[in-house]
Scaffold this active site. Structure first.
Site, PDB file in Angstrom:
ATOM      1  N   LYS A  71       0.830  -1.205   0.000  1.00  0.00           N
ATOM      2  CA  LYS A  71       0.000   0.000   0.000  1.00  0.00           C
ATOM      3  C   LYS A  71       0.856   1.244   0.000  1.00  0.00           C
ATOM      4  O   LYS A  71       1.884   1.296   0.673  1.00  0.00           O
ATOM      5  CB  LYS A  71      -0.859  -0.015   1.285  1.00  0.00           C
ATOM      6  CG  LYS A  71      -1.932   1.020   1.322  1.00  0.00           C
ATOM      7  CD  LYS A  71      -3.187   0.545   0.641  1.00  0.00           C
ATOM      8  CE  LYS A  71      -4.200   1.648   0.479  1.00  0.00           C
ATOM      9  NZ  LYS A  71      -3.882   2.598  -0.609  1.00  0.00           N
ATOM     10  N   LYS A  95       5.142   2.762   8.649  1.00  0.00           N
ATOM     11  CA  LYS A  95       3.933   3.512   9.020  1.00  0.00           C
ATOM     12  C   LYS A  95       2.757   2.557   9.262  1.00  0.00           C
ATOM     13  O   LYS A  95       2.085   2.618  10.281  1.00  0.00           O
ATOM     14  CB  LYS A  95       3.616   4.445   7.852  1.00  0.00           C
ATOM     15  CG  LYS A  95       2.645   5.527   8.129  1.00  0.00           C
ATOM     16  CD  LYS A  95       2.292   6.309   6.871  1.00  0.00           C
ATOM     17  CE  LYS A  95       3.430   7.028   6.201  1.00  0.00           C
ATOM     18  NZ  LYS A  95       2.974   8.019   5.209  1.00  0.00           N
ATOM     19  N   LYS A 107       5.177   2.507  -2.902  1.00  0.00           N
ATOM     20  CA  LYS A 107       4.999   3.894  -3.331  1.00  0.00           C
ATOM     21  C   LYS A 107       5.194   3.955  -4.839  1.00  0.00           C
ATOM     22  O   LYS A 107       5.947   3.166  -5.404  1.00  0.00           O
ATOM     23  CB  LYS A 107       6.041   4.792  -2.669  1.00  0.00           C
ATOM     24  CG  LYS A 107       5.640   6.236  -2.629  1.00  0.00           C
ATOM     25  CD  LYS A 107       4.649   6.447  -1.502  1.00  0.00           C
ATOM     26  CE  LYS A 107       4.370   7.866  -1.182  1.00  0.00           C
ATOM     27  NZ  LYS A 107       3.822   7.998   0.157  1.00  0.00           N
TER      28      LYS A 107
HETATM   29  N1  GLU Z   1       0.152   8.864   0.247  1.00  0.00           N
HETATM   30  C1  GLU Z   1      -0.282   8.685   1.589  1.00  0.00           C
HETATM   31  C2  GLU Z   1       0.896   8.372   2.496  1.00  0.00           C
HETATM   32  O1  GLU Z   1       1.995   8.693   2.196  1.00  0.00           O
HETATM   33  C3  GLU Z   1      -1.435   7.707   1.687  1.00  0.00           C
HETATM   34  C4  GLU Z   1      -1.138   6.319   1.277  1.00  0.00           C
HETATM   35  C5  GLU Z   1      -2.377   5.418   1.253  1.00  0.00           C
HETATM   36  O2  GLU Z   1      -3.448   5.858   1.598  1.00  0.00           O
HETATM   37  O3  GLU Z   1      -2.196   4.268   0.868  1.00  0.00           O
HETATM   38  O4  GLU Z   1       0.735   7.872   3.570  1.00  0.00           O
END
Ligand code: GLU
Length: 472
Positions: A71, A95, A107
């Site tokens: 994710k 995270k 990412k």
């Molecule tokens: N781009 C956001 C982050 O850096 C959200 C990622 C997501 O919702 O998967 O956490």
């Protein structure tokens, strides 16, 4: 913005190694937790509106599959490069682990400045990128689920969903291939403001810790705190807004073109509207202009929230930062050199790694909604309201007293989707903040909260690997 020879992934590795010393995992496991499992780099052509052909460079990095799907967002920025996407993917793994969201980190990035492309060109680029991910099996509700990030939003997520669904006509869970979608396309209410709200919940929890506030020479609570926010995008705007609503004073705001300062407070919505109307944050009535967007970082304040890009506070400007608390709403806004400065100065850095996890947390709720094919609150809302009405009726009958209209509304209200999403996010952020703070407090040789967050993350990912039996 980025310094020469600066490696973002290198700085993540540095922080990781610093924290690894406080864990007991063997070297091989630590290596597996640290490295990126898969790096996909592509180039494809796009025909511009003027008829010329341009070759686009893009990435998707899957950092870890200790939990699946992977994710993480997709960013559109001219600075995108492999090192950056790898670092951001790694941060996603850590995270998710801290906030107990059962995903591995990933990412994506497309190396374009989206302001320089028309909506039609952006659509073509997004759809082609999605098709490339599909070809390599790098996207799917159980494989890898993108989301918005810097330079992308609901519109881009709709294009991704549409491209994916068109190519998977029989996949019943196709809506779960991407999150951050518009509510009309399977999105969840509350996702848009989720990262900013998570930043607020996390920092509010820190501000409610009497011992921490005493150490920093601050009073307990958010009310009256002087706050500076760098970046008025989705994350920055909502962070500023939630702080303002809770009684904090927003004394400084910064965007691309510069910063503005008013020690008596800025009205966030009015500044937002002013920028929309004039194209610039500068010359806002009653505020002082500061020429650079980084000038706001050096203002005298209680809480500084960098909510734009990485590496904005480094060894050079860190000594001039006067905030007592820095809340990392962006990913990687501080370099390791800046961290060193703040450790010495006793400035509390609340790290990105969990502070900005509100986005992915609510993405998780959206993904669950997509897989369950039902809106949150649909089943229980009426039931709860009927029950509450009966309880209230009984109370009034037995006591002979009437509850005020305001209280009545509050008590009777059954949960809507947005109530449940906010409540799930609040619970998640409060728990994560306390877990990281406890790790730090329980081990006095851990130098800062970032290291404590890494320790929590490494232990969780390590445990997951051990549970998978990957290391017999
Ligand atoms: N781009 C956001 C982050 O850096 C959200 C990622 C997501 O919702 O998967 O956490």
């Amino acid at each position: 913005m980025s310094q020469k020879n600066y490696s973002f992934f290198g700085s993540v590795e540095k922080s990781f190694e610093r924290a690894a010393k406080f864990t007991t995992w063997e070297r091989g496991i630590l290596e597996q937790i640290k490295e990126c499992n898969g790096v996909f780099q592509i180039r494809f052509p796009v025909k511009r509106d003027d008829g010329s052909i341009e070759v686009i460079e893009a990435y998707r990095v899957q950092h870890s599959q200790h939990k699946t799907p992977c994710k993480g967002g997709i960013r559109f920025a001219a600075e995108v490069n492999q090192d950056e996407v790898m670092a951001l993917a790694a941060l996603m793994t850590f995270k998710c682990a801290i906030v107990n969201v059962p995903f591995g980190g990933a990412k994506g990035g497309i190396k374009i400045n989206p302001r320089k492309y028309s909506a039609y060109e952006l659509e073509k680029i997004t759809r082609r990128y999605t098709a490339e991910l599909i070809k390599k099996n790098f996207i799917g509700p159980g494989i890898d689920v993108p989301a918005p990030d810097y330079g992308t939003g609901e519109r881009e997520m709709s294009w991704i969903l549409d491209t994916y669904s068109a190519m998977h006509p029989s996949e019943i869970d196709a809506a779960g291939c991407v999150t951050g979608k518009p509510v009309t396309q399977g999105g969840v209410r509350g996702r848009r403001e989720a990262t900013g709200l998570g930043v607020f919940f996390g920092l509010r929890e820190v501000c409610n810790m009497p011992d921490v506030m005493k150490r920093l020479g601050l009073t307990v609570g958010v009310e009256g705190k002087k706050v500076v926010v760098q970046g008025l995008g989705n994350v920055g705007y909502h962070s500023a807004k939630f702080f303002e609503d809770a009684g904090a004073i927003i004394i400084g705001l910064a965007e691309y073109e510069g910063s503005i300062h008013n020690p008596n407070g800025l009205n966030v919505d009015e500044v937002f509207q002013h920028r929309k109307a004039t194209g610039s944050i500068l010359n806002f009535p009653g505020a002082t202009n500061l020429p650079k967007n980084t000038d706001a970082l050096e203002l005298e304040c209680d809480i500084l929230i960098p909510a734009a890009l990485e590496n904005v506070i480094n060894g050079e400007n860190a000594p001039r930062v006067k905030a007592k608390i820095i809340g990392e709403a962006a990913n990687g806004p501080l370099t390791p050199e800046a961290d060193e400065v703040f450790i010495k100065k006793g400035i509390l850095v609340v790290p990105d790694m969990f502070l900005n996890a509100g986005g992915v947390t609510v993405s998780y709720f959206e993904w669950l909604k997509n897989l369950s094919h039902v809106r949150y609150g649909r089943l229980e809302k009426r039931f709860t309201e009927n029950l509450n009405t009966h309880i209230l009726g009984q109370m009034e009958e037995l006591t002979g007293k009437k509850v005020s209209t305001e209280e009545r509304e509050f008590i009777m209200h059954g949960p809507d989707e947005v109530d449940l999403v906010y409540s799930g996010l609040e619970e998640t952020m409060i728990n994560a903040t306390n877990e990281v703070m406890d790790e730090w407090k329980n081990n006095p040789s851990i130098p800062d909260m970032r290291t404590a967050a890494y320790v929590v993350a490494i232990n969780k990912v390590g445990t997951a690997y051990a549970e998978l039996g990957i290391f017999p």
